[in-house]
Motif scaffolding. Sequence first.
Motif, mmCIF file in Angstrom:
data_model
loop_
_atom_site.group_PDB
_atom_site.id
_atom_site.type_symbol
_atom_site.label_atom_id
_atom_site.label_comp_id
_atom_site.label_asym_id
_atom_site.label_seq_id
_atom_site.Cartn_x
_atom_site.Cartn_y
_atom_site.Cartn_z
ATOM 1 N N HIS A 27 0.835 -1.217 0.000
ATOM 2 C CA HIS A 27 0.000 0.000 0.000
ATOM 3 C C HIS A 27 0.867 1.264 0.000
ATOM 4 O O HIS A 27 0.528 2.272 0.645
ATOM 5 C CB HIS A 27 -0.945 0.015 1.206
ATOM 6 N N ASP A 28 1.986 1.213 -0.710
ATOM 7 C CA ASP A 28 2.917 2.358 -0.837
ATOM 8 C C ASP A 28 3.458 2.827 0.514
ATOM 9 O O ASP A 28 3.795 4.002 0.696
ATOM 10 C CB ASP A 28 2.236 3.540 -1.541
ATOM 11 N N SER A 29 3.577 1.900 1.456
ATOM 12 C CA SER A 29 3.996 2.283 2.812
ATOM 13 C C SER A 29 5.410 2.854 2.848
ATOM 14 O O SER A 29 5.698 3.771 3.633
ATOM 15 C CB SER A 29 3.903 1.069 3.750
ATOM 16 N N HIS A 30 6.299 2.346 1.995
ATOM 17 C CA HIS A 30 7.664 2.862 1.980
ATOM 18 C C HIS A 30 7.702 4.296 1.456
ATOM 19 O O HIS A 30 8.439 5.139 1.982
ATOM 20 C CB HIS A 30 8.567 1.963 1.129
ATOM 21 N N LEU A 31 6.914 4.555 0.419
ATOM 22 C CA LEU A 31 6.872 5.931 -0.104
ATOM 23 C C LEU A 31 6.328 6.890 0.946
ATOM 24 O O LEU A 31 6.835 8.008 1.101
ATOM 25 C CB LEU A 31 6.001 5.991 -1.362
ATOM 26 N N ARG A 32 5.284 6.462 1.648
ATOM 27 C CA ARG A 32 4.711 7.337 2.672
ATOM 28 C C ARG A 32 5.729 7.626 3.778
ATOM 29 O O ARG A 32 5.787 8.743 4.304
ATOM 30 C CB ARG A 32 3.465 6.688 3.270
ATOM 31 N N ARG A 33 6.560 6.629 4.140
ATOM 32 C CA ARG A 33 7.568 6.847 5.184
ATOM 33 C C ARG A 33 8.630 7.831 4.708
ATOM 34 O O ARG A 33 9.104 8.676 5.484
ATOM 35 C CB ARG A 33 8.228 5.509 5.574
ATOM 36 N N ILE A 34 9.012 7.742 3.428
ATOM 37 C CA ILE A 34 10.003 8.673 2.885
ATOM 38 C C ILE A 34 9.428 10.086 2.861
ATOM 39 O O ILE A 34 10.113 11.062 3.214
ATOM 40 C CB ILE A 34 10.445 8.219 1.480
ATOM 41 N N GLU A 35 8.165 10.223 2.466
ATOM 42 C CA GLU A 35 7.526 11.543 2.475
ATOM 43 C C GLU A 35 7.435 12.095 3.901
ATOM 44 O O GLU A 35 7.572 13.304 4.108
ATOM 45 C CB GLU A 35 6.131 11.443 1.863
ATOM 46 N N GLN A 36 7.202 11.212 4.856
ATOM 47 C CA GLN A 36 7.161 11.653 6.259
ATOM 48 C C GLN A 36 8.526 12.166 6.708
ATOM 49 O O GLN A 36 8.615 13.150 7.464
ATOM 50 C CB GLN A 36 6.717 10.485 7.139
ATOM 51 N N ALA A 37 9.605 11.502 6.246
ATOM 52 C CA ALA A 37 10.953 11.923 6.628
ATOM 53 C C ALA A 37 11.344 13.236 5.964
ATOM 54 O O ALA A 37 12.111 14.024 6.528
ATOM 55 C CB ALA A 37 11.953 10.828 6.254
ATOM 56 N N PHE A 38 10.813 13.472 4.767
ATOM 57 C CA PHE A 38 11.132 14.698 4.010
ATOM 58 C C PHE A 38 9.818 15.383 3.645
ATOM 59 O O PHE A 38 9.310 15.258 2.516
ATOM 60 C CB PHE A 38 11.942 14.348 2.758
#
Length: 303
Positions: free
Chosen positions: A8-19
Motif C-alpha cells: 500500500h505504498d507504505s515505503h513511499l509514505r515513510r520517505i515523504e514523512q521523513a522529508f
Amino acid sequence: MLRLLGQHDSHLRRIEQAFPSTRIIARGTRLLLSGDTEETERAHRVLTELKVIADSGDPIDDDRVERVITMIEDGVDNPSEVLTSGIPVPGGKMVRPKTAGQRHYLDTIQANTITFGIGPAGTGKTYLAVAMAVEALRSGLVRRILLTRPAVEAGERLGFLPGDLAAKIDPYLRPLYDALYDMLGTDETMSLMERNTIEVAPLAYMRGRTLNDAFVILDEAQNTSPEQMKMFLTRLGFNSKMVVTGDVTQTDLPTGNRSGLNAVRRVLEGIDGISFVDLTGKDVVRARIVRDIVAAYEALDRK
C-alpha cells in the motif's frame, strides 16, 4: 517496483514523512518527485539506494527503509553497500551490519589485531564479534575461539547460586552461548565445545595462558579492573586476534573501583594494530524504543 513501494505504498509514505516538503507519485514504472530542492534530492538518494538493495535480491522491509533514511540524513555515502554487506555463517545465512557504525566496526576488526568495541546495549558489539570469530574459524584463519566475560556483576550473590563454580558462572556467560547457538546451531556448538575448539569461560580462567591461533573475545569489559585488562591483553599469542567489547555507562564494579575499559584507551591509543570503535545510540538495532531509551540517556549525560 512493488518491493520498492512497499505494501500500500507504505515505503513511499515513510520517505515523504521523513522529508515533508517532498511529494512522491508513482506512475507505472516511474516515480516522480517534487518539492524543496534539498529535501527532494535526499528523498531521491533514499529511493536510489533502496533500488540498489532491491536489484541485489535482498528484501526491503520497514526497518531497512528506516536505516537508509537515517544514513542519508547522517551523510553516509552508500547505505546500500552497508546493508548488503555481511559475514557468511553456517546454514547459508548472512550476518549483516545494519548501520554505518557497525560496518566500520567489522572493517576495523578485519584490519587490526586488537579491536575495542565500545557502545551502549543493543549495538551488536558482541554478536558481530562472534560472527567474525565463527567466520575466521570456518575459513581456517584460526584454530579455536575463546569467549570470556568477568563475573563481577554476580558480586556476593555468586556463592548463593546452586551448583559448582562452573554452574554458578554459567548464567553470566549465557549471552555468548546464545550468539553461538544462533549462528552454529546447538548441536554443532556443543560438538565444537567438547573438542575445545570453542571455549566459553570466565575471565579468571585466562590467567597464565598464551593464546595462539585463536580468535578471543572479552565481553562486558567495563567490569574488569585495570589489572585484569592488562592480564587479558597480554595473553595474546601468535596468529591471534582479540575483540574487547563493553559499555562504559553500565559498570557494575563496586563504588570507587576503576574500570579497566575506561583506562585502557589512555594507555594504548595510537599503538599500531590496536583500534577503538565507538558505537552510539544510532547503532542500536533492537526495538525502536531501545534506541529512544539510549538517546535519552545520552542526552542526559551531555547535559
